[in-house]
Design a protein around this motif. Structure first.
Motif, PDB file in Angstrom:
ATOM      1  N   ILE A   1     -18.888 -31.936 -15.228  1.00 36.91           N
ATOM      2  CA  ILE A   1     -17.135 -31.286 -15.360  1.00 36.91           C
ATOM      3  C   ILE A   1     -16.392 -32.238 -16.089  1.00 36.91           C
ATOM      4  O   ILE A   1     -15.196 -31.825 -15.330  1.00 36.91           O
ATOM      5  N   GLU A   2     -16.092 -31.852 -17.351  1.00 34.97           N
ATOM      6  CA  GLU A   2     -15.370 -32.629 -17.786  1.00 34.97           C
ATOM      7  C   GLU A   2     -13.611 -32.411 -17.737  1.00 34.97           C
ATOM      8  O   GLU A   2     -13.092 -32.994 -17.459  1.00 34.97           O
ATOM      9  N   GLY A   3     -13.661 -31.070 -17.755  1.00 34.56           N
ATOM     10  CA  GLY A   3     -12.261 -30.330 -17.900  1.00 34.56           C
ATOM     11  C   GLY A   3     -11.840 -30.555 -16.371  1.00 34.56           C
ATOM     12  O   GLY A   3     -10.818 -30.973 -16.540  1.00 34.56           O
ATOM     13  N   PHE A   4     -12.296 -31.222 -15.708  1.00 38.00           N
ATOM     14  CA  PHE A   4     -11.525 -31.283 -13.829  1.00 38.00           C
ATOM     15  C   PHE A   4     -10.888 -32.492 -14.263  1.00 38.00           C
ATOM     16  O   PHE A   4     -10.552 -32.868 -13.886  1.00 38.00           O
ATOM     17  N   GLY A   5     -11.717 -33.975 -14.096  1.00 34.05           N
ATOM     18  CA  GLY A   5     -11.267 -35.526 -14.558  1.00 34.05           C
ATOM     19  C   GLY A   5      -9.927 -34.665 -15.453  1.00 34.05           C
ATOM     20  O   GLY A   5      -8.442 -34.932 -15.550  1.00 34.05           O
TER      21      GLY A   5
ATOM     22  N   LEU B   1     -13.592 -36.913 -11.568  1.00 36.46           N
ATOM     23  CA  LEU B   1     -14.416 -36.659 -11.974  1.00 36.46           C
ATOM     24  C   LEU B   1     -15.562 -35.532 -11.011  1.00 36.46           C
ATOM     25  O   LEU B   1     -14.842 -35.293 -10.063  1.00 36.46           O
ATOM     26  N   GLY B   2     -15.824 -34.425 -11.923  1.00 33.35           N
ATOM     27  CA  GLY B   2     -16.886 -33.222 -11.463  1.00 33.35           C
ATOM     28  C   GLY B   2     -18.004 -32.788 -11.793  1.00 33.35           C
ATOM     29  O   GLY B   2     -18.238 -33.561 -13.206  1.00 33.35           O
ATOM     30  N   GLY B   3     -18.505 -32.365 -11.178  1.00 32.03           N
ATOM     31  CA  GLY B   3     -19.981 -32.156 -11.742  1.00 32.03           C
ATOM     32  C   GLY B   3     -20.834 -31.130 -11.048  1.00 32.03           C
ATOM     33  O   GLY B   3     -20.490 -30.768 -10.099  1.00 32.03           O
ATOM     34  N   MET B   4     -21.870 -30.615 -11.465  1.00 35.83           N
ATOM     35  CA  MET B   4     -22.645 -29.378 -11.163  1.00 35.83           C
ATOM     36  C   MET B   4     -23.933 -30.417 -10.696  1.00 35.83           C
ATOM     37  O   MET B   4     -24.300 -30.830 -11.875  1.00 35.83           O
ATOM     38  N   ALA B   5     -24.698 -29.922  -9.164  1.00 34.38           N
ATOM     39  CA  ALA B   5     -26.146 -30.807  -9.523  1.00 34.38           C
ATOM     40  C   ALA B   5     -26.537 -29.318  -7.912  1.00 34.38           C
ATOM     41  O   ALA B   5     -25.829 -28.825  -7.452  1.00 34.38           O
ATOM     42  N   ASN B   6     -27.724 -28.952  -8.126  1.00 35.61           N
ATOM     43  CA  ASN B   6     -28.879 -28.080  -7.861  1.00 35.61           C
ATOM     44  C   ASN B   6     -27.775 -26.232  -7.012  1.00 35.61           C
ATOM     45  O   ASN B   6     -27.722 -25.997  -6.489  1.00 35.61           O
ATOM     46  N   GLY B   7     -26.703 -26.549  -8.091  1.00 36.37           N
ATOM     47  CA  GLY B   7     -26.157 -25.352  -7.627  1.00 36.37           C
ATOM     48  C   GLY B   7     -24.538 -25.586  -6.851  1.00 36.37           C
ATOM     49  O   GLY B   7     -24.744 -24.790  -5.692  1.00 36.37           O
TER      50      GLY B   7
ATOM     51  N   PHE C   1     -16.198 -32.541  -6.989  1.00 37.13           N
ATOM     52  CA  PHE C   1     -15.225 -32.856  -7.280  1.00 37.13           C
ATOM     53  C   PHE C   1     -14.677 -34.589  -6.698  1.00 37.13           C
ATOM     54  O   PHE C   1     -14.688 -34.353  -5.836  1.00 37.13           O
ATOM     55  N   CYS C   2     -15.360 -35.038  -7.272  1.00 38.81           N
ATOM     56  CA  CYS C   2     -14.366 -35.875  -6.734  1.00 38.81           C
ATOM     57  C   CYS C   2     -12.754 -36.392  -7.460  1.00 38.81           C
ATOM     58  O   CYS C   2     -12.193 -36.791  -8.696  1.00 38.81           O
ATOM     59  N   MET C   3     -11.713 -36.893  -6.069  1.00 41.17           N
ATOM     60  CA  MET C   3     -10.798 -37.200  -6.927  1.00 41.17           C
ATOM     61  C   MET C   3      -9.952 -37.722  -5.747  1.00 41.17           C
ATOM     62  O   MET C   3     -10.679 -39.070  -5.118  1.00 41.17           O
TER      63      MET C   3
END
Length: 181
Positions: A100-104, A125-131, A135-137
């Motif tokens: 999820i590029e837009g989160f960072g 950064l953010g991403g999706m995995a297995n539904g 979100f890492c901040m």
């Protein structure tokens, strides 16, 4: 997965991970803020942990949550800077099915108004995995507040339009995002 009284609002199951070599439950103000914020907004805390800055321990914890049927969202605070011990992006990004590029990008944009150019040192950064949305901040309580109030509060709200992340999460039955028309 629980629902609130309003049939349009969906309560999510969220896990919180604090990445730190030094914090414990008494000093983890960032993790405590995220727990308070998510519960205030009607979501369910399903797990909270503090894990040392070790990429293999981080991957193990997050992988277990991704694989579980209970966790829909993972909020990670800490380990996103540039010190030798900051390994959250390296540890977690390999687990993503999609980034999820837009989160960072949006986090740094909002953060710029608060801390100026120092925001370039954030590797949020953010991403999706297995539904599961991850979100890492940064580890500061202020950064967690920025991420929650500036992005996550809306994107984890099933009534936010035109889009939110709810439709992408496991065990959720809801209509897809509206088009921008």
């Amino acid at each position: 997965m629980g629902h609130t009284n309003n049939s349009d609002v969906i309560s999510l199951n969220i896990a919180v991970l604090t990445v730190s070599d030094t914090r414990d439950e008494d000093t983890d103000t960032s993790g405590a803020y995220l727990v308070s914020a998510l519960e205030t907004d009607g979501h369910n805390l399903v797990d909270k942990r503090i894990v040392k800055d070790d990429k293999y321990q981080l991957r193990a914890t997050v992988s277990n949550w991704i694989a579980s049927t209970d966790v829909q969202v993972i909020l990670v605070t800490g380990g996103t800077g540039f010190t030798a011990r900051d390994t959250t992006p390296e540890a977690i990004s390999v687990l993503f099915d999609k980034e999820i590029e837009g989160f960072g990008e949006l986090f740094r944009h909002i953060s710029y108004t608060e801390i100026g150019t120092s925001t370039v040192q954030s590797r949020a950064l953010g991403g999706m995995a297995n539904g599961t949305a991850i979100f890492c901040m940064p580890g500061s309580t202020g950064a967690c507040r920025t991420a929650w109030t500036g992005i996550l509060q809306q994107q984890l709200n099933s009534t936010h339009r035109p889009c939110n992340f709810i439709v992408h999460l496991k065990d959720v039955n809801t209509a897809p995002c509206e088009t921008r028309g």
